[in-house]
Design an enzyme around this catalytic site. Structure first.
Site, PDB file in Angstrom:
ATOM      1  N   HIS A   1      -6.486  -8.127 -10.982  1.00  0.00           N
ATOM      2  CA  HIS A   1      -6.106  -6.972 -12.119  1.00  0.00           C
ATOM      3  C   HIS A   1      -5.060  -7.278 -11.968  1.00  0.00           C
ATOM      4  CE1 HIS A   1      -4.765  -2.642 -11.236  1.00  0.00           C
ATOM      5  NE2 HIS A   1      -4.706  -3.086 -12.272  1.00  0.00           N
TER       6      HIS A   1
ATOM      7  N   HIS B   1      -4.456  -6.718 -16.890  1.00  0.00           N
ATOM      8  CA  HIS B   1      -4.855  -6.055 -18.171  1.00  0.00           C
ATOM      9  C   HIS B   1      -4.600  -7.245 -18.717  1.00  0.00           C
ATOM     10  CE1 HIS B   1      -5.690  -2.196 -16.637  1.00  0.00           C
ATOM     11  NE2 HIS B   1      -4.720  -2.446 -15.663  1.00  0.00           N
TER      12      HIS B   1
ATOM     13  N   HIS C   1      -9.270   1.691 -11.604  1.00  0.00           N
ATOM     14  CA  HIS C   1      -8.512   2.519 -11.337  1.00  0.00           C
ATOM     15  C   HIS C   1      -8.591   3.656 -11.125  1.00  0.00           C
ATOM     16  CE1 HIS C   1      -7.318  -1.205 -13.689  1.00  0.00           C
ATOM     17  NE2 HIS C   1      -5.511  -0.221 -13.920  1.00  0.00           N
TER      18      HIS C   1
ATOM     19  N   GLU D   1      -3.401   5.383  -7.956  1.00  0.00           N
ATOM     20  CA  GLU D   1      -1.875   4.912  -8.371  1.00  0.00           C
ATOM     21  C   GLU D   1      -1.611   6.213  -8.800  1.00  0.00           C
ATOM     22  OE1 GLU D   1      -2.636   3.360 -12.778  1.00  0.00           O
ATOM     23  OE2 GLU D   1      -0.610   1.951 -12.114  1.00  0.00           O
TER      24      GLU D   1
ATOM     25  N   ASP E   1      -0.896  -6.388 -12.889  1.00  0.00           N
ATOM     26  CA  ASP E   1      -1.535  -5.913 -14.067  1.00  0.00           C
ATOM     27  C   ASP E   1      -1.237  -5.859 -15.544  1.00  0.00           C
ATOM     28  OD1 ASP E   1      -2.313  -3.304 -13.955  1.00  0.00           O
ATOM     29  OD2 ASP E   1      -0.553  -1.745 -13.327  1.00  0.00           O
ATOM     30  N   ASP E   2       0.370  -5.632 -15.479  1.00  0.00           N
ATOM     31  CA  ASP E   2       0.932  -6.238 -16.840  1.00  0.00           C
ATOM     32  C   ASP E   2       2.116  -6.903 -17.100  1.00  0.00           C
ATOM     33  OD1 ASP E   2      -1.056  -3.653 -18.398  1.00  0.00           O
ATOM     34  OD2 ASP E   2      -0.646  -2.886 -16.716  1.00  0.00           O
TER      35      ASP E   2
END
Ligand code: ADE
Ligand code: ZN
Length: 335
Positions: free
Chosen positions: A16, A18, A196, A199, A277-278
């Protein structure tokens, strides 16, 4: 071995991530200058200072603004190579990268420009770092299903280079049911499917992702804990959750890491993984996510090993690719 070295030594898959969320402000500014693009911030420092989020949307607004610096094939290559260098340092053996083509095609960047740059980096990461990777195309859920179909049309000539599809962006108000036809088509095309869900959105969105999109993994999924029947189902079906602890704290899903429910989910028998994630926006790559979570929730080394094993088992690779990683993981002591 200290905990940091142990975390690094765990062979792990990142499931996961991005790729646009790994754009560090330094590279963002270098690309903006190279491409003569104006950014909404004055400096690298001012950009970092703006990373103070109250929810998912407050982050997404900045994340899409930052992505405007990415124009050329080389930019997407540079972005992904910077990620792979960090991943290697964190013991990542395999990464399944999300990318958001609609963020770029809406600005007039060709789909092929994005894909070519990312794919060249994936090839180079294997050669330079020995990291295997896959690309997962994410549809933006705040856009229409028709927009998603138009994006899929652009992807179809390249399906040998795209392993799966996902669903990201603003969750509330955009349930998985909005994309049931699109995901049906993607499955017919032989693509892996993830989404997703849970969340910020309710547990019902996780149920929709499973029943209507027929996803193989749930990205985040932490709100599943609110629905005991759903938890039971996720355990029974061993549906992997790609949990991103630092992201959840930054986006105020949990107030602190100590209050995160990851250990509760793990103890319930869920197939939990840890991901970043980011990472450029949320304060840490996968290693930091493992380490900070282990410290905050007092995870044992056996539990960390279990989480790394879950990531290898949940990845979309063949048994032949997976076997040597599992063997390396098994050989690692639990002390
Ligand atoms: N796009 C990038 N990061 C995301 C996240 N955490 N949730 C939804 N969409 C995203
Ligand atoms: Zn995400």
């Amino acid at each position: 071995m200290d905990l940091e070295s142990y975390v690094r030594a765990l062979p792990k898959a990142e499931l996961h991530l991005h790729i646009e969320g790994s754009l560090e402000p330094e590279l963002m500014f270098a690309l903006a200058q190279r491409n003569h693009v104006a950014l909404p911030w004055r400096s690298v420092e001012a950009t970092r200072a703006a990373y103070d989020f109250s929810n998912l949307q407050s982050f997404l607004d900045l994340y899409y603004a930052g992505a405007a610096a990415l124009i050329h094939e080389q930019d997407f290559y540079d972005l992904a190579m910077a990620y792979f260098a960090r991943a290697r340092a964190d013991g990542v053996v395999h990464a399944e990268l999300f990318f958001d083509p609609q963020t770029h095609t809406a600005r007039g960047i060709a789909f092929d420009t994005v894909l070519d740059g990312l794919e060249r980096a994936c090839d180079e990461a294997r050669v330079q770092y020995g990291i295997s990777s896959r690309l997962i195309l994410c549809f933006l859920r705040h856009l229409s299903e028709d927009d998603g179909f138009a994006t899929l049309d652009q992807a179809v000539p390249h399906l040998n280079r795209i392993h799966g599809v996902g669903l990201d962006s603003s969750e509330n108000g955009h349930p998985p049911s909005k994309f049931a036809r699109l995901f049906g088509r993607c499955r017919e095309l032989g693509l892996h499917v993830v989404a997703h869900a849970g969340e910020e959105g309710p547990p019902a969105y996780i149920v929709e992702a499973l029943d209507l999109l027929k996803v193989e993994r749930i990205d985040h999924g932490v709100r599943a804990a609110e629905d005991p029947a759903l938890v039971e189902r996720l355990v029974r079906e061993q549906i992997p959750l790609t949990v991103c602890p630092l992201s959840n704290v930054k986006l105020c899903v949990f107030r602190t890491l100590g209050e995160h429910n990851l250990k509760q989910l793990l103890d319930a028998g869920l197939k939990v993984t840890i991901n970043s994630d980011d990472p450029a926006y949320f304060g840490g790559y996968i290693g930091q996510n493992f380490l900070a979570t282990a410290e905050a929730l007092k995870l044992s080394r056996a539990e960390l090993k279990r989480i790394a094993r879950n990531s290898l088992e949940a990845s979309f690779v063949t048994e032949v690719e997976r076997a040597p990683w599992l063997a390396r993981l098994d050989a690692l002591p639990e002390n």
